[in-house]
Design a protein around this motif. Structure first.
Motif, PDB file in Angstrom:
ATOM      1  N   LEU A  25     -10.218  29.578 -15.253  1.00 16.62           N
ATOM      2  CA  LEU A  25     -11.256  30.503 -14.802  1.00 16.62           C
ATOM      3  C   LEU A  25     -12.336  30.613 -15.873  1.00 16.62           C
ATOM      4  O   LEU A  25     -12.015  30.701 -17.053  1.00 16.62           O
ATOM      5  N   GLN A  51     -11.405  41.474 -17.677  1.00  8.02           N
ATOM      6  CA  GLN A  51     -10.530  41.019 -16.602  1.00  8.02           C
ATOM      7  C   GLN A  51      -9.413  42.046 -16.361  1.00  8.02           C
ATOM      8  O   GLN A  51      -8.779  42.512 -17.309  1.00  8.02           O
ATOM      9  N   ALA A  52      -9.202  42.386 -15.100  1.00 10.25           N
ATOM     10  CA  ALA A  52      -8.083  43.251 -14.712  1.00 10.25           C
ATOM     11  C   ALA A  52      -6.984  42.376 -14.115  1.00 10.25           C
ATOM     12  O   ALA A  52      -7.267  41.444 -13.364  1.00 10.25           O
ATOM     13  N   ILE A  53      -5.731  42.672 -14.475  1.00  9.75           N
ATOM     14  CA  ILE A  53      -4.583  41.846 -14.083  1.00  9.75           C
ATOM     15  C   ILE A  53      -3.456  42.750 -13.590  1.00  9.75           C
ATOM     16  O   ILE A  53      -3.126  43.735 -14.256  1.00  9.75           O
ATOM     17  N   SER A  54      -2.868  42.406 -12.461  1.00  8.27           N
ATOM     18  CA  SER A  54      -1.714  43.163 -11.986  1.00  8.27           C
ATOM     19  C   SER A  54      -0.735  42.250 -11.265  1.00  8.27           C
ATOM     20  O   SER A  54      -1.129  41.243 -10.686  1.00  8.27           O
ATOM     21  N   VAL A  55       0.548  42.595 -11.323  1.00  2.78           N
ATOM     22  CA  VAL A  55       1.565  41.756 -10.701  1.00  2.78           C
ATOM     23  C   VAL A  55       2.522  42.618  -9.883  1.00  2.78           C
ATOM     24  O   VAL A  55       2.861  43.737 -10.270  1.00  2.78           O
ATOM     25  N   ASP A 106      -3.956  47.406  -6.473  1.00  2.00           N
ATOM     26  CA  ASP A 106      -4.041  47.754  -7.897  1.00  2.00           C
ATOM     27  C   ASP A 106      -5.390  47.375  -8.502  1.00  2.00           C
ATOM     28  O   ASP A 106      -5.914  48.087  -9.361  1.00  2.00           O
ATOM     29  N   LEU A 107      -5.924  46.233  -8.077  1.00  4.76           N
ATOM     30  CA  LEU A 107      -7.244  45.833  -8.577  1.00  4.76           C
ATOM     31  C   LEU A 107      -8.306  46.855  -8.174  1.00  4.76           C
ATOM     32  O   LEU A 107      -9.147  47.254  -8.980  1.00  4.76           O
ATOM     33  N   THR A 139      -2.220  34.259  -8.161  1.00  9.95           N
ATOM     34  CA  THR A 139      -1.165  33.251  -8.190  1.00  9.95           C
ATOM     35  C   THR A 139       0.000  33.758  -7.342  1.00  9.95           C
ATOM     36  O   THR A 139       0.171  34.965  -7.163  1.00  9.95           O
ATOM     37  N   ILE A 141      -5.062  30.416  -6.869  1.00  7.92           N
ATOM     38  CA  ILE A 141      -5.443  29.465  -7.917  1.00  7.92           C
ATOM     39  C   ILE A 141      -4.249  28.797  -8.591  1.00  7.92           C
ATOM     40  O   ILE A 141      -4.430  27.858  -9.360  1.00  7.92           O
ATOM     41  N   GLN A 185       0.380  37.745  -8.489  1.00  9.78           N
ATOM     42  CA  GLN A 185      -0.422  38.304  -9.573  1.00  9.78           C
ATOM     43  C   GLN A 185      -1.888  38.134  -9.214  1.00  9.78           C
ATOM     44  O   GLN A 185      -2.334  37.042  -8.882  1.00  9.78           O
ATOM     45  N   MET A 241      -6.002  38.742 -10.220  1.00 11.79           N
ATOM     46  CA  MET A 241      -6.933  38.883 -11.327  1.00 11.79           C
ATOM     47  C   MET A 241      -8.299  39.245 -10.773  1.00 11.79           C
ATOM     48  O   MET A 241      -8.672  38.788  -9.690  1.00 11.79           O
ATOM     49  N   CYS A 282     -14.188  43.318 -13.949  1.00  9.97           N
ATOM     50  CA  CYS A 282     -14.780  44.650 -13.849  1.00  9.97           C
ATOM     51  C   CYS A 282     -15.807  44.885 -14.946  1.00  9.97           C
ATOM     52  O   CYS A 282     -15.817  44.196 -15.967  1.00  9.97           O
TER      53      CYS A 282
END
Lengths: 317, 317
Positions: A32, A40-44, A73-74, A85, A117, A131, A133, A136
């Protein structure tokens, strides 16, 4: 068909093309290119058959839902989705099941602008770990810890419907569970939640959202997370929670209120907002409902004076 | 202890503090601030009990290994680790098991400079899905598709040991599997692989690495991925593969060679390099071994003229 053929058939180019993706599925890593100035915001989130969804439910809905809970969550962080992913564990390869699963995933992926991705497919008990991404603006991040005494607590949609839908899903037979077009609106609220990206788009550059969380574990439980992070308490107007008429008909008024307070899986936003911004925010998102306010005294109080037993969902209690 | 106490006890602040992390575990999302001019590399790997590791193995090693296999993909792309998420599914909460698991994870996390930034814990059959993120220089990305006819194929460590270690692990009893200090070097190669981040650090700014992949499915299988992506073939000098003496003693010469060709779980890099850079690369990483070269004619040929049956591991064959 082997693992690589399987991936190729169902998961190659799933979702919209996006300019920040330099390399998608097919190498050791996806690549990316971050837009300048963004964080970058990330959540799983893991969804497990028999726990987070019924294993015999329509696979299209299982795919949709696995992505929806992560996208929620994003939105709660005020991030715009950039990609996801998928780590998919399957007991066996059923081509039809996978075709439906990936179609449901694709549908939400395109709607939310969030392409696949990368991923991993393994053999084992059915589960999907997604997950997400997103990007923000640092000056517009909605954390949990920004609520202030005097802020209004608002939700961006109705509460408790998913709990009613789960109850209905458990009562029907396998054939009906597998046919999403036969589902009631409550079942749809449970299995096909619309993550709150539209309200996040509407509010993304607005001032006055001091803190946000998505309602996944249940209103009271998630409210407590937000309050504890912020060091404030709350008075909840539990007689004016947004509850669908369908849910009251199914459960009765009292149980419907309880479902709204602690049911979980609602995937709406709970935000602490500055009172002087309420009018603007409501104009931009008319489904906004004030459900209480933040107080200096800690803990959660219900305006009705009722007490409650279960606060929310905890996987290990 | 509930889900939140559990996360707090074992997974809060796991790994080194890093300057690009704006928010770690505890909100709806983690937040990363991308270093200017970098691309982000992302990879995800699921490890399932009974499939990717023995369920009764030392939990410290299970934690280490779950992160190691994912970090290996970052190295194969020439990316520097920035953080990882963990989606952990557990049948029940065993405090001792979790303490050991997180200690193994922490050990590699600190060694590789890759902190835990988010995760999800759920209840179900034991599995761990690790997603790693790293930063890379766009001009130094190692893709799979850059190999050219005439390039040398090199590996950065020995092959086949993990296969021998797996065989030994299967032959010992539960008590021994649970005691990593009693393991042979081959068992350690299988359960405690050192991901190739050190060689990636040594080579990160070097020219001449035209393509790379990590050897996880087995040399022949991963070599084929690289060759097919690049549109070239290869001649492999299968009599000069780097094989540990321990493995030859355990399996005999023929089976050791077969393990090296198709065993998998080696987590070394396979690279296609420009011949005129070999000397420099070998000086920077003395364990570099030339195992063949890229050819114009497609497919893989073994210099010994031998044929082989199994190419590598496929979860669904």
């Amino acid at each position: 068909m082997g693992e690589f053929g399987l991936i190729q058939r169902h998961f190659a180019q799933l979702g919209p093309l996006a300019s920040d993706i330099r390399l998608g599925v097919g190498d050791d890593c996806a690549l990316l290119a971050p837009p300048s100035g963004c964080w970058q915001a990330i959540s799983v989130d893991t969804s497990i058959a028999g726990r987070h969804f019924l294993a015999d439910a329509d696979p299209w809905a299982i795919g949709w839902r696995a992505l929806a809970v992560a996208l929620s969550d994003l939105a709660a962080m005020n991030a715009k989705p950039s990609g996801f992913t998928l780590a998919l564990t399957l007991p066996e390869v059923e081509d039809c099941w996978l075709a439906d699963f990936s179609a449901g995933l694709r549908s939400l992926s395109e709607k939310a602008g969030c392409p696949l991705i990368g991923g991993d497919t393994t053999r084992g008990p059915l589960s999907a770990t997604v997950q997400v991404m997103g990007w923000c603006q640092p000056e517009h991040v909605w954390r949990r810890d920004g609520a202030q005494s005097g802020d209004l607590l608002v939700v961006t949609g109705s509460l408790g419907s998913a709990r009613g839908g789960l109850q209905q899903m458990q009562a029907i037979n396998t054939r009906q569970r597998g046919e999403r077009w036969s589902w009631t609106p409550l079942m749809q609220a449970y299995m096909l939640p619309e993550p709150p990206y539209a309200v996040r788009d509407a509010w993304s550059s607005q001032p006055g959202v001091h803190a946000a969380i998505d309602v996944s574990d249940g209103l009271l439980a998630d409210c407590r997370h937000l309050l504890e992070a912020s060091g404030v308490g709350a008075l909840i107007q539990d007689d004016s929670l947004p509850i669908e008429a369908d849910l009251e008909i199914l459960l009765g008024q009292n149980q419907a209120r309880e479902a709204a307070l602690s049911g979980g899986d609602d995937y709406v936003l709970l935000c602490a907002v500055a009172p002087d911004q309420l009018e603007t925010l409501t104009r931009l998102w008319p489904a906004t409902v004030v459900i209480g306010e933040c107080t200096e005294s800690l803990g959660i109080k219900l305006a009705s004076g009722r007490s409650w037993i279960q606060e929310g969902f905890n996987h290990f209690l």
